[in-house]
Design a protein around this motif. Structure first.
Motif, short mmCIF file in Angstrom:
data_model
loop_
_atom_site.label_atom_id
_atom_site.label_comp_id
_atom_site.label_asym_id
_atom_site.label_seq_id
_atom_site.Cartn_x
_atom_site.Cartn_y
_atom_site.Cartn_z
N THR A 102 7.05 -3.83 7.10
CA THR A 102 6.34 -2.98 6.14
C THR A 102 7.34 -2.17 5.32
O THR A 102 7.26 -2.09 4.09
CB THR A 102 5.38 -2.03 6.87
OG1 THR A 102 4.35 -2.79 7.49
CG2 THR A 102 4.75 -1.03 5.91
N THR A 134 0.84 -1.21 0.00
CA THR A 134 0.00 0.00 0.00
C THR A 134 0.86 1.25 0.00
O THR A 134 0.65 2.18 -0.79
CB THR A 134 -0.92 0.01 1.23
OG1 THR A 134 -1.75 -1.15 1.21
CG2 THR A 134 -1.81 1.26 1.23
N THR A 135 1.84 1.29 0.89
CA THR A 135 2.72 2.46 0.95
C THR A 135 3.47 2.66 -0.36
O THR A 135 3.57 3.78 -0.88
CB THR A 135 3.74 2.31 2.11
OG1 THR A 135 3.04 2.25 3.35
CG2 THR A 135 4.71 3.49 2.13
N THR A 157 -0.51 5.63 4.76
CA THR A 157 -1.42 4.69 4.09
C THR A 157 -1.11 3.26 4.52
O THR A 157 -2.01 2.45 4.75
CB THR A 157 -1.30 4.81 2.56
OG1 THR A 157 0.03 4.50 2.15
CG2 THR A 157 -1.67 6.21 2.10
N GLY A 158 0.18 2.93 4.64
CA GLY A 158 0.56 1.60 5.08
C GLY A 158 0.25 1.37 6.55
O GLY A 158 -0.16 0.28 6.95
N THR A 193 1.39 4.22 -3.12
CA THR A 193 1.03 5.63 -2.94
C THR A 193 2.22 6.58 -3.10
O THR A 193 2.02 7.77 -3.32
CB THR A 193 0.39 5.86 -1.57
OG1 THR A 193 1.28 5.44 -0.54
CG2 THR A 193 -0.91 5.10 -1.44
N GLU A 235 3.10 9.62 2.92
CA GLU A 235 2.37 8.49 2.34
C GLU A 235 2.53 7.23 3.17
O GLU A 235 1.77 6.26 3.00
CB GLU A 235 2.83 8.24 0.90
CG GLU A 235 2.32 9.25 -0.12
CD GLU A 235 3.16 10.52 -0.18
OE1 GLU A 235 2.91 11.35 -1.06
OE2 GLU A 235 4.08 10.68 0.66
N SER A 236 3.51 7.21 4.08
CA SER A 236 3.66 6.07 4.99
C SER A 236 2.40 5.84 5.80
O SER A 236 2.13 4.72 6.26
CB SER A 236 4.84 6.31 5.94
OG SER A 236 6.05 6.52 5.25
N VAL A 255 8.48 -2.19 1.16
CA VAL A 255 8.56 -1.00 0.32
C VAL A 255 9.93 -0.91 -0.33
O VAL A 255 10.06 -0.66 -1.54
CB VAL A 255 8.30 0.28 1.15
CG1 VAL A 255 8.41 1.52 0.26
CG2 VAL A 255 6.92 0.24 1.79
#
Length: 463
Positions: A345, A29-30, A334-335, A33, A331-332, A349
């Motif tokens: 996580t 996710t991260t 979002t994760g 984005t 944007e982190s 990325v």
């Protein structure tokens, strides 16, 4: 021991109340984005006929941009891997927007400083950050942030994310009279698809569908590519450029830059990079940590020196390779909202960035309008953090309110934090509550005033 078991043990997933699948989804996710930076950073840093930046004799603009894409990926991955294994936090890092524009337009364009010297300033800033982080100075300054400012940062970041996301989707556009206005949604297929994708993602989130953000982004991307492949609205599918892997003209160029240093101008550039990056990183870490519940009762992030060190190392490595300042990305969030709680996580990325390096800039396959759906969804979620502020106390409401207002409207995390930090001691003094303001908070506010006095005095433009 299997790889999965090793990762579970290495990142203490059980102690952080998370699991392998959740961390993988959060990392994906991260990445989705923030992957736009692989394309956007080279576009900002590379010189063209219309704007200043990095220009290398004998290479076309496209080739320079591809070199910068590779460097962007490598610098981001280096910083993120430090974040994963050293800090064990789910924060991602990459060359910062705004700082790259300052690098190209102001330092190279207005001040006329060679890009090699600008990179030398980045390396100098990074080394200073490493030293200050190692001795605990950066963590000390962050702890000086007033409590209402800390509690307001997440909501301010939410509004900031919303503006970035809606602009990327084409929902809002610039306007000479009203600054921003509603885009021409009905006649823009990109915006139509983005809005439909946004509401579909919000519906999935409302129904507590696991991985709702990823599903929304990927589904919107797939629909866009499918429609474009039929010859309808080709702008729905972005072009995926071939990378230029030879970065030797960029890597190590900072060494040459130290040979063309004018002391005062160089020091001022280092100071500006240092000041903005310091507070943008601190604000991002604090705001995202609030979303993840990482802050302690005083609003501080435990062992903050570790993620700060990842930022410092990333900036130093980035400058050595040939890109502008590396910083933590909002944007982190979002994760983190997707459940990311550990360095696993971040590891995902970082590996995805490296994967994009191997298979051409893979990030370009996810269009901006699709990836920015995630920013708007997370922005809505982050607004809930505003309830942490004591709005009945004006000495808290004013600095918190200014932080929330100034950050998105100036398009700067650092400026939003500055508004809160400067106003807090003034409001406490006005209320006669001098004893609740430390000397360090007064000095921090004064430092911001000094910075803006220099920044707005025209000194940068006259060196």
């Amino acid at each position: 021991m299997t790889v999965r078991a090793w990762l579970t043990a290495t990142f203490d997933l059980d102690d952080h109340d998370t699991d392998f699948r959740t961390e993988i989804l959060a990392g994906l996710t991260t990445f989705l984005t923030m992957s736009y930076i692989v394309v956007v950073n080279p576009a900002i840093l590379a010189a063209t006929e219309d704007k200043p930046g990095i220009a290398i004799p004998g290479y076309t603009v496209s080739e320079v941009q591809q070199m910068l894409a590779v460097v962007t990926i490598l610098a981001s991955a280096a910083a993120i891997l430090v974040m994963a294994f050293y800090a064990n936090r789910p924060f991602a890092l990459a060359p910062g927007l705004g700082l790259n524009a300052f690098f190209a337009y102001t330092v190279i364009g207005v001040m006329g400083i060679p890009w090699q010297t600008a990179l030398a300033a980045i390396v100098t800033e990074g080394v200073l950050f490493i030293v200050l982080t190692a001795v605990g100075a950066r963590e000390y300054v962050v702890k000086l942030f007033p409590q209402p400012v800390k509690f307001a940062i997440a909501s301010a970041l939410g509004l900031f994310l919303a503006i970035i996301g809606l602009e990327g989707m084409g929902v809002i556009v610039s306007h000479p009279d009203t600054i921003v206005t509603l885009g021409n949604i009905a006649q823009n297929p990109v915006t139509v698809l983005a809005v439909l994708g946004l509401f579909a993602t919000l519906a999935l989130h409302t129904r507590d569908v696991r991985g709702a953000i990823i599903l929304g982004v990927l589904t919107t991307t797939a629909v866009g590519w499918a429609v474009a492949s039929l010859g309808i609205a080709p702008q729905l599918a972005p072009s995926v450029p071939e990378p230029q892997y030879d970065i030797t003209p960029l890597a190590g160029a900072f060494v040459e830059g130290f040979q063309h240093v004018e002391a005062f101008g160089f020091a001022l550039v280092v100071f500006t990079f240092f000041f903005i990056d310091f507070f943008e990183t601190a604000g991002t870490l604090t705001g995202v940590s609030q979303v993840g519940g990482f802050l302690d009762e005083d609003g501080n992030l435990p062992e903050m020196e570790k993620p700060l060190m990842a930022d410092a190392i990333g900036t130093t490595v980035g400058g050595m390779l040939g890109t502008s300042t590396v910083t933590a990305y909002i944007e982190s969030a979002t994760g983190v909202e997707a459940g990311g709680r550990t360095g696993l996580t971040a590891l995902v990325v970082g590996l995805l960035f490296l994967l994009a390096l191997a298979f051409v800039p893979l990030a370009a396959a996810v269009p901006l309008y699709a990836s920015h759906i995630a920013l708007v969804v997370v922005a809505i979620i982050m607004l809930g953090n505003v309830s942490e502020v004591d709005w009945d106390d004006p000495t808290h409401a004013v600095p918190a309110g200014l932080t929330i207002i100034v950050m998105p409207f100036t398009y700067s995390i650092a400026y939003g934090i500055a508004a809160g930090i400067v106003s807090y001691p003034l409001m406490k003094a006005a209320a006669g509550e001098y004893d609740e303001v430390s000397l360090g908070q007064w000095l921090l506010g004064a430092a911001f005033v000094f910075y803006f006095a220099v920044r707005t005095s025209g000194v940068l433009a006259t060196i």
